[in-house]
Design an enzyme around this catalytic site. Structure first.
Site, PDB file in Angstrom:
ATOM      1  N   VAL A 109       0.848  -1.275  -0.012  1.00 53.40           N
ATOM      2  CA  VAL A 109      -0.041   0.004   0.037  1.00 53.40           C
ATOM      3  C   VAL A 109       0.764   1.146   0.048  1.00 53.40           C
ATOM      4  O   VAL A 109       1.955   1.032   0.586  1.00 53.40           O
ATOM      5  CB  VAL A 109      -1.090   0.145   1.275  1.00 53.40           C
ATOM      6  CG1 VAL A 109      -1.800  -1.198   1.146  1.00 53.40           C
ATOM      7  CG2 VAL A 109      -0.216  -0.156   2.474  1.00 53.40           C
ATOM      8  N   SER A 110       0.209   2.227  -0.665  1.00 52.51           N
ATOM      9  CA  SER A 110       0.948   3.556  -0.781  1.00 52.51           C
ATOM     10  C   SER A 110       1.606   4.251   0.571  1.00 52.51           C
ATOM     11  O   SER A 110       2.561   4.903   0.730  1.00 52.51           O
ATOM     12  CB  SER A 110       0.534   4.616  -1.562  1.00 52.51           C
ATOM     13  OG  SER A 110       0.230   3.787  -2.964  1.00 52.51           O
ATOM     14  N   THR A 111       0.644   4.113   1.776  1.00 55.27           N
ATOM     15  CA  THR A 111       0.670   4.892   2.897  1.00 55.27           C
ATOM     16  C   THR A 111       0.452   4.099   3.940  1.00 55.27           C
ATOM     17  O   THR A 111      -0.224   3.155   3.968  1.00 55.27           O
ATOM     18  CB  THR A 111      -0.105   6.422   2.675  1.00 55.27           C
ATOM     19  OG1 THR A 111      -1.308   5.764   2.909  1.00 55.27           O
ATOM     20  CG2 THR A 111       0.168   7.085   1.663  1.00 55.27           C
ATOM     21  N   GLN A 119      -3.067   3.184   5.094  1.00 54.79           N
ATOM     22  CA  GLN A 119      -3.982   2.148   3.998  1.00 54.79           C
ATOM     23  C   GLN A 119      -3.731   0.904   4.712  1.00 54.79           C
ATOM     24  O   GLN A 119      -2.771   0.548   5.389  1.00 54.79           O
ATOM     25  CB  GLN A 119      -3.424   2.158   2.646  1.00 54.79           C
ATOM     26  CG  GLN A 119      -3.764   3.528   2.158  1.00 54.79           C
ATOM     27  CD  GLN A 119      -3.498   3.440   0.454  1.00 54.79           C
ATOM     28  OE1 GLN A 119      -2.239   3.081   0.301  1.00 54.79           O
ATOM     29  NE2 GLN A 119      -4.523   4.179  -0.295  1.00 54.79           N
ATOM     30  N   SER A 133       5.191   4.121  -1.205  1.00 50.28           N
ATOM     31  CA  SER A 133       4.693   4.487  -2.496  1.00 50.28           C
ATOM     32  C   SER A 133       5.473   3.501  -3.574  1.00 50.28           C
ATOM     33  O   SER A 133       6.872   3.243  -3.340  1.00 50.28           O
ATOM     34  CB  SER A 133       4.828   5.893  -2.869  1.00 50.28           C
ATOM     35  OG  SER A 133       4.982   6.278  -4.098  1.00 50.28           O
TER      36      SER A 133
END
Length: 217
Positions: free
Chosen positions: A24-26, A29, A52
């Site tokens: 997941v990017s962050t 999440q 990211s």
């Protein structure tokens, strides 16, 4: 059949363990859905990053790639969870193949352990190379057109001809220091010396220099 065609359809991996990777990017999440999908697919071990895709330092991906052994298969929920770009994705999958490791993407139903999956992935690779060549060709054509129009290419000069004129006029004043003039013009001392090289031989030589616009424009 051509030997290259046989290699194109030759599956790799699929006989060993299924190793999952999610991302997941962050940190805010959740990975729950990806982990559930990977477990349902039969993954025996799962590695996850919370970074990211543009971040080159994906520690868990590196650990997953180090953990994989020949005949294993790397499984991801979707292609965008693995690669930062299609070129990055193809590079990773190509490296896996060289090690005898398969690759599966659940969302796209892409599986290099099958002949059909291998064929689809080669189509992706060919398309990525085609797009790259188009971009390079377009860039070269654009540069050629700009040169034909007489446009200056590359980075703009750090000092304009007008700034150089002002610098030389102010340097004629013995009370004006190089540092103060550079600060006034918004450039560094190094830049000022570069565009007014006569400074290195003394201010007296400035009076012998012609119109700076003819030199630097």
């Amino acid at each position: 059949m051509d030997p290259d065609s046989l290699d194109l359809l030759d599956p790799v991996g699929g006989e060993g363990a299924l190793i999952g990777y999610g991302r997941v990017s962050t940190k805010g999440q959740l990975l729950d859905r990806q982990i559930a999908a990977l477990k349902t697919a039969g993954c025996q071990r799962i590695f996850c990053d919370k970074k990211s895709g543009k971040n080159a330092e994906r520690e868990q991906l590196k650990k997953a790639l180090d953990y994989l052994r020949p005949s294993d298969t790397l499984v991801v929920p979707s292609l965008d969870r693995l690669g930062r770009s299609i070129q990055d994705l193809i590079s990773i999958a190509g490296g896996l193949r060289q090690e005898g490791i398969g690759f599966r993407s659940l969302h796209e139903s892409l599986d290099t352990t099958t002949p059909g999956g291998r064929l689809v992935f080669h189509v992706f690779a060919a398309l990525a190379e085609f797009i790259r060549e188009l971009i390079v060709q377009g860039t070269h054509e654009g540069l050629a057109a700009a040169r034909a129009r007489g446009e200056r290419l590359g980075r703009p000069p750090a000092m304009t001809g007008e700034q150089i004129v002002h610098a030389r006029s102010m340097l004629a004043n013995p009370e004006a220091s190089v540092s103060s003039i550079a600060k006034l013009l918004g450039v560094s001392r190094t830049t000022l010396y570069k565009y007014v090289p006569e400074l290195r031989t003394g201010r007296a030589s400035l009076t012998a220099v012609g119109n700076p616009r003819e030199i630097y424009d």
